[in-house]
Each structure stands twice: as C-alpha cells, then as structure tokens.
Design a protein around this motif. Sequence first.
Motif, mmCIF file in Angstrom:
data_model
loop_
_atom_site.group_PDB
_atom_site.id
_atom_site.type_symbol
_atom_site.label_atom_id
_atom_site.label_comp_id
_atom_site.label_asym_id
_atom_site.label_seq_id
_atom_site.Cartn_x
_atom_site.Cartn_y
_atom_site.Cartn_z
ATOM 1 N N ALA A 188 -1.960 -22.428 -10.576
ATOM 2 C CA ALA A 188 -0.738 -21.892 -9.967
ATOM 3 C C ALA A 188 -1.085 -20.841 -8.920
ATOM 4 O O ALA A 188 -0.476 -20.790 -7.848
ATOM 5 C CB ALA A 188 0.180 -21.305 -11.039
ATOM 6 N N GLY A 189 -2.078 -20.014 -9.209
ATOM 7 C CA GLY A 189 -2.506 -19.002 -8.249
ATOM 8 C C GLY A 189 -3.118 -19.613 -7.003
ATOM 9 O O GLY A 189 -2.857 -19.164 -5.882
ATOM 10 N N VAL A 190 -3.930 -20.653 -7.184
ATOM 11 C CA VAL A 190 -4.528 -21.344 -6.037
ATOM 12 C C VAL A 190 -3.429 -21.962 -5.176
ATOM 13 O O VAL A 190 -3.421 -21.819 -3.953
ATOM 14 C CB VAL A 190 -5.540 -22.409 -6.501
ATOM 15 C CG1 VAL A 190 -5.986 -23.289 -5.346
ATOM 16 C CG2 VAL A 190 -6.746 -21.746 -7.162
ATOM 17 N N GLU A 191 -2.476 -22.644 -5.819
ATOM 18 C CA GLU A 191 -1.383 -23.271 -5.068
ATOM 19 C C GLU A 191 -0.563 -22.222 -4.318
ATOM 20 O O GLU A 191 -0.154 -22.450 -3.177
ATOM 21 C CB GLU A 191 -0.514 -24.110 -6.004
ATOM 22 C CG GLU A 191 -1.236 -25.359 -6.483
ATOM 23 C CD GLU A 191 -0.476 -26.152 -7.541
ATOM 24 O OE1 GLU A 191 0.540 -25.647 -8.068
ATOM 25 O OE2 GLU A 191 -0.920 -27.280 -7.856
ATOM 26 N N ALA A 192 -0.348 -21.066 -4.941
ATOM 27 C CA ALA A 192 0.392 -19.999 -4.264
ATOM 28 C C ALA A 192 -0.380 -19.490 -3.047
ATOM 29 O O ALA A 192 0.205 -19.221 -1.995
ATOM 30 C CB ALA A 192 0.667 -18.849 -5.233
ATOM 31 N N MET A 193 -1.703 -19.383 -3.167
ATOM 32 C CA MET A 193 -2.523 -18.927 -2.047
ATOM 33 C C MET A 193 -2.455 -19.899 -0.867
ATOM 34 O O MET A 193 -2.617 -19.494 0.282
ATOM 35 C CB MET A 193 -3.990 -18.780 -2.482
ATOM 36 C CG MET A 193 -4.222 -17.606 -3.394
ATOM 37 S SD MET A 193 -5.879 -17.624 -4.128
ATOM 38 C CE MET A 193 -6.911 -17.892 -2.723
ATOM 39 N N LEU A 194 -2.201 -21.172 -1.163
ATOM 40 C CA LEU A 194 -2.183 -22.198 -0.125
ATOM 41 C C LEU A 194 -0.797 -22.426 0.464
ATOM 42 O O LEU A 194 -0.639 -23.276 1.346
ATOM 43 C CB LEU A 194 -2.751 -23.508 -0.688
ATOM 44 C CG LEU A 194 -4.205 -23.436 -1.160
ATOM 45 C CD1 LEU A 194 -4.610 -24.732 -1.847
ATOM 46 C CD2 LEU A 194 -5.138 -23.109 -0.009
ATOM 47 N N THR A 195 0.189 -21.662 0.002
ATOM 48 C CA THR A 195 1.548 -21.792 0.530
ATOM 49 C C THR A 195 1.530 -21.620 2.047
ATOM 50 O O THR A 195 0.903 -20.703 2.582
ATOM 51 C CB THR A 195 2.475 -20.728 -0.106
ATOM 52 O OG1 THR A 195 2.502 -20.936 -1.511
ATOM 53 C CG2 THR A 195 3.883 -20.818 0.458
ATOM 54 N N GLY A 196 2.202 -22.537 2.741
ATOM 55 C CA GLY A 196 2.273 -22.478 4.193
ATOM 56 C C GLY A 196 1.182 -23.269 4.880
ATOM 57 O O GLY A 196 1.213 -23.453 6.093
ATOM 58 N N LEU A 197 0.196 -23.723 4.114
ATOM 59 C CA LEU A 197 -0.860 -24.584 4.656
ATOM 60 C C LEU A 197 -0.583 -26.021 4.223
ATOM 61 O O LEU A 197 0.010 -26.251 3.168
ATOM 62 C CB LEU A 197 -2.237 -24.161 4.134
ATOM 63 C CG LEU A 197 -2.721 -22.753 4.472
ATOM 64 C CD1 LEU A 197 -4.039 -22.465 3.764
ATOM 65 C CD2 LEU A 197 -2.866 -22.574 5.964
ATOM 66 N N GLU A 198 -1.032 -26.972 5.016
ATOM 67 C CA GLU A 198 -0.956 -28.372 4.617
ATOM 68 C C GLU A 198 -2.194 -28.664 3.765
ATOM 69 O O GLU A 198 -3.323 -28.653 4.269
ATOM 70 C CB GLU A 198 -0.934 -29.283 5.846
ATOM 71 C CG GLU A 198 -0.922 -30.752 5.520
ATOM 72 C CD GLU A 198 -1.117 -31.644 6.739
ATOM 73 O OE1 GLU A 198 -1.164 -32.867 6.541
ATOM 74 O OE2 GLU A 198 -1.248 -31.119 7.865
ATOM 75 N N VAL A 199 -1.986 -28.902 2.481
ATOM 76 C CA VAL A 199 -3.102 -29.133 1.574
ATOM 77 C C VAL A 199 -3.564 -30.583 1.726
ATOM 78 O O VAL A 199 -2.831 -31.517 1.414
ATOM 79 C CB VAL A 199 -2.729 -28.817 0.117
ATOM 80 C CG1 VAL A 199 -3.894 -29.112 -0.821
ATOM 81 C CG2 VAL A 199 -2.289 -27.362 -0.010
ATOM 82 N N LEU A 200 -4.764 -30.758 2.218
ATOM 83 C CA LEU A 200 -5.328 -32.085 2.424
ATOM 84 C C LEU A 200 -6.149 -32.533 1.224
ATOM 85 O O LEU A 200 -6.275 -33.728 0.958
ATOM 86 C CB LEU A 200 -6.208 -32.095 3.678
ATOM 87 C CG LEU A 200 -5.529 -31.617 4.973
ATOM 88 C CD1 LEU A 200 -6.533 -31.577 6.112
ATOM 89 C CD2 LEU A 200 -4.355 -32.510 5.320
#
Length: 193
Positions: free
Chosen positions: A154-166
């Motif tokens: 959940a923390g990793v996903e929150a850090m990636l907010t606003g980026l397109e996760v490839l």
Amino acid sequence: MAFDWSQFYEKQGGRGVRPTYESALAAWDGPAGTAVDLGCGDGVETRDLAERGWRVLAVDSDPSVDERVRAGLDPSAGERVTTRCAPFEEVGELPQADLVYAGFALPFCDPTRFPYLWADIRDAIEPGGLFAGELFGPHDEWFGRPGMNFHDRAGVEAMLTGLEVLRLVEDDRRGMSFEGPKQWHVFHIVARA
C-alpha cells in the motif's frame, strides 16, 4: 549495520544488467536522453546507458565510484558519464532526467531521509520520463536494520500515485544475497511520469 560495499561489488563481478533496468529501457521509446543512476554500485547499468548514447550522472557513496564505473568504458562513452561520490543523505538536488534508475539501492537510504530523496526523484523525472528501481518490503529478512527503509505494498502504491505504473512486481521468496541465504521481499518498479 555497515555493509562492506567493496566486497559486495567484487562478488557481483561479471553480472549483466538487471531485469528492472531492461524493462525500463524497453519502455523508453525516444532517443538516448539523460539519466541518473542512484547507488550505481559496480556501474553495469551506467556503462550500458553511456554506450547507448545516454548522458549519465552516476551516484554512489563508495570512494572508488569513478574508477569502478569507468573501468572498461569506451572513451567516447566515458565523456557522457559524470560521477558523484555521495551518500543518499548528501546527494543534493538531482538534475532533470529522462530516466532515474535505482537498482537495489533505495532501501539503503536512511528512513528519515527517504521521503526527501523520493520527492527529489519525483521532481527530477521529466514528463514522459521513467523511474526504475527496487524497494524492500516488511517481509524482507533485513527488515528493521538501522539505516534502511522498508515499505508495504500500500505504501509503494501510494508513492507511485500520479505516475503511470508500467511494472510493479512483488517478489517475496527465499534466495541468495551477498551475505548468504535470506528472505527477500522486493518491489520491482518501472513507472512513467
């Protein structure tokens, strides 16, 4: 715990580029650009980028970073490489980059400094640029070691907010480390700004 990075680099001798790095290059659809290799270690990915025509800032805290990164590098590729010997806590402002790569490096940033480093990484990535690297999770055997940071999914996903996760691959398994067998809990990330 202090790591013996020289011993680690010796044991890594002869390795190829890492899969997360390869995934980032596969996702890059433009000409060679500018890159930052944070915690560049033995310089494998820095050399590969420079040989492909990228301009690279290679950052590592090991005092022999310049010598290690330039070993075996073609002189014309070497002109595209700048090295900076600094721990994460002293890296300072990062230049704008099309790729920020941090292969198995960010977990070794002090947890009190990590949020600032992550903000600097996000700020450095040009629109359309990429971040590629790894973070360690709470199931990792090294969880709780002083000077290291860890993040749950959940923390990793929150850090990636606003980026397109490839690419976001969670690897939670027994494996080998430079210290011997260990439980790995790693998030392999490629994301586009």
